[in-house]
Design a protein around this motif. Structure first.
Motif, PDB file in Angstrom:
ATOM      1  N   VAL A 152      -7.395  -0.993  -2.616  1.00  0.00           N
ATOM      2  CA  VAL A 152      -7.048  -1.920  -3.692  1.00  0.00           C
ATOM      3  C   VAL A 152      -5.544  -2.070  -3.857  1.00  0.00           C
ATOM      4  N   LYS A 153      -5.180  -3.245  -4.348  1.00  0.00           N
ATOM      5  CA  LYS A 153      -3.793  -3.549  -4.710  1.00  0.00           C
ATOM      6  C   LYS A 153      -3.723  -3.641  -6.218  1.00  0.00           C
ATOM      7  N   TYR A 178     -11.187  -9.559  -7.905  1.00  0.00           N
ATOM      8  CA  TYR A 178     -10.111  -8.945  -8.697  1.00  0.00           C
ATOM      9  C   TYR A 178     -10.471  -8.878 -10.168  1.00  0.00           C
ATOM     10  N   SER A 228       0.837  -1.202   0.000  1.00  0.00           N
ATOM     11  CA  SER A 228       0.000   0.000   0.000  1.00  0.00           C
ATOM     12  C   SER A 228       0.875   1.257   0.000  1.00  0.00           C
ATOM     13  N   GLY A 256      -6.819  -5.949  -7.418  1.00  0.00           N
ATOM     14  CA  GLY A 256      -7.480  -6.865  -6.492  1.00  0.00           C
ATOM     15  C   GLY A 256      -7.932  -6.197  -5.210  1.00  0.00           C
ATOM     16  N   GLY A 257      -8.760  -6.897  -4.461  1.00  0.00           N
ATOM     17  CA  GLY A 257      -9.182  -6.403  -3.140  1.00  0.00           C
ATOM     18  C   GLY A 257     -10.556  -5.769  -3.115  1.00  0.00           C
ATOM     19  N   GLN A 299     -13.876  -6.509  -2.695  1.00  0.00           N
ATOM     20  CA  GLN A 299     -14.664  -7.685  -2.276  1.00  0.00           C
ATOM     21  C   GLN A 299     -16.131  -7.573  -2.665  1.00  0.00           C
ATOM     22  N   HIS A 346     -13.010  -0.321  -0.421  1.00  0.00           N
ATOM     23  CA  HIS A 346     -11.921  -1.289  -0.222  1.00  0.00           C
ATOM     24  C   HIS A 346     -10.592  -0.679  -0.676  1.00  0.00           C
TER      25      HIS A 346
END
Length: 340
Positions: free
Chosen positions: A270-271, A242, A188, A210-211, A213, A268
């Motif tokens: 995110v990555k 994702y 992050s 991703g991330g 949800q 959320h």
């Protein structure tokens, strides 16, 4: 006004036609995001005018950099870059010849590097790269020459020479080598473009995000990622949280990763990182072959053609020599604005 270093908001826009006005620049750049100011610099009669555009948000500035660099405004291709601190604004060295100098002993300073390379010709800029937090040398630096031949000679003659207690490495500077990421880094942390762009092959244009949800849709991804370039394909896996976004260029994808990673989408964090392209997505047969060979080396075939990156990829430094300056194809949806 200087930006905080990790989230700059001010762009340098150079190589402008003499007919370009502040108002025109603002009209173009506010298409990407709200701008705070534009300052045109025209006092050097011999040089082309240039200007500084300040955005309110870092991500808008990053999107504008990706979209506008290399575009034609009133028939001239403009150069867009992050604005640098006032001390280095005096000279634009972007068209000089940059040499990468690696394997430096920790005690070697910018002055030492300058002195070692001075015999090869007139140097426009030199620096040893330091760690922001500790102030210690990172063990590599750059030397810029006005003259290409001088730079070539320096690379040929200085590679393997002793400087301090070590033999140094020299090469053309393409991108800064990625800083090794610490193991407790959860991704992050603000990523840097120069690091991200070298962490996957220049053919890879695919971003893993991703991330998310809940609430993940193709529309949401298109909204989030369209500022960074032309999107060729989006695949979403809502139940897994994702998606993969394939851009038309590697640089667009890198800008997207830097700007979107660590931001909050639908509540959320995110990555973002590089997704892995499989041969069926390659753009031509020769690339397909390369990618198939690469894949056999990795031995990772993947269901449905996409693979989630493992976060160990953060610590993988690519061989610095393998990359030339990948040509940047930039986004076309602003074109109607630029054809006056």
């Amino acid at each position: 006004v200087m930006d905080d270093e990790s989230h700059p908001k001010t762009l340098y826009v150079g190589n402008l036609s003499r007919d370009v006005t502040e108002i025109l620049i603002l009209q173009l750049f506010t298409q990407i995001g709200p701008c705070k100011s534009c300052k045109m610099i025209t006092e050097h009669t011999s040089n082309d005018p240039y200007c500084f555009v300040e955005f309110f948000e870092h991500r808008d500035a990053a999107a504008a950099l990706a979209a506008m660099n290399g575009r034609k405004i009133l028939g001239k291709e403009v150069k867009v870059n992050w604005a640098t601190t006032p001390s280095s604004q005096k000279k634009d060295t972007s068209n000089h010849f940059h040499v990468f100098v690696g394997d430096l002993s920790p005690e070697i300073t910018t002055e030492d590097v300058k002195a070692a390379f001075a015999p090869f010709g007139k140097i426009s800029d030199a620096r040893v790269v330091k760690d922001m937090t500790t102030g210690k040398s990172k063990g590599y630096g750059f030397v810029s020459f006005y003259n290409k031949l001088d730079a070539e000679n320096a690379i040929l003659n200085m590679g393997g020479q002793w400087l301090g207690g070590r033999q140094i490495r020299t090469n053309w500077a393409t991108r800064k080598p990625p800083a090794p990421k610490s193991s407790q880094d959860n991704g992050s942390k603000q990523l840097r473009f120069d690091d991200v762009v070298t962490q996957s092959s220049p053919q890879n244009c695919t971003v893993y995000c991703g991330g998310i949800q809940s609430g993940l849709t193709e529309h949401l991804m298109r909204q989030t990622f369209s500022p960074f370039g032309q999107i060729m394909e989006i695949r979403v896996f809502p139940e897994k949280g994702y998606s993969f976004i394939r851009f038309s260029s590697h640089d667009s994808a890198a800008h997207a990763i830097v700007s979107v990673n660590g931001t909050v989408i639908e509540g959320h964090i995110v990555k973002c990182f590089w997704g892995k392209e499989t041969p069926d997505m390659a753009k031509n047969p020769q690339q397909q072959q390369q990618q198939q060979q690469q894949q056999q080396q990795y031995g990772q075939y993947v269901t449905n053609g996409w693979q989630v990156p493992s976060y160990s990829m953060y610590s993988q430094t690519w061989n610095q020599q393998g990359f030339g300056n990948a040509s940047t194809e930039v986004w076309t949806s602003l074109q109607h604005l630029l054809l006056f």
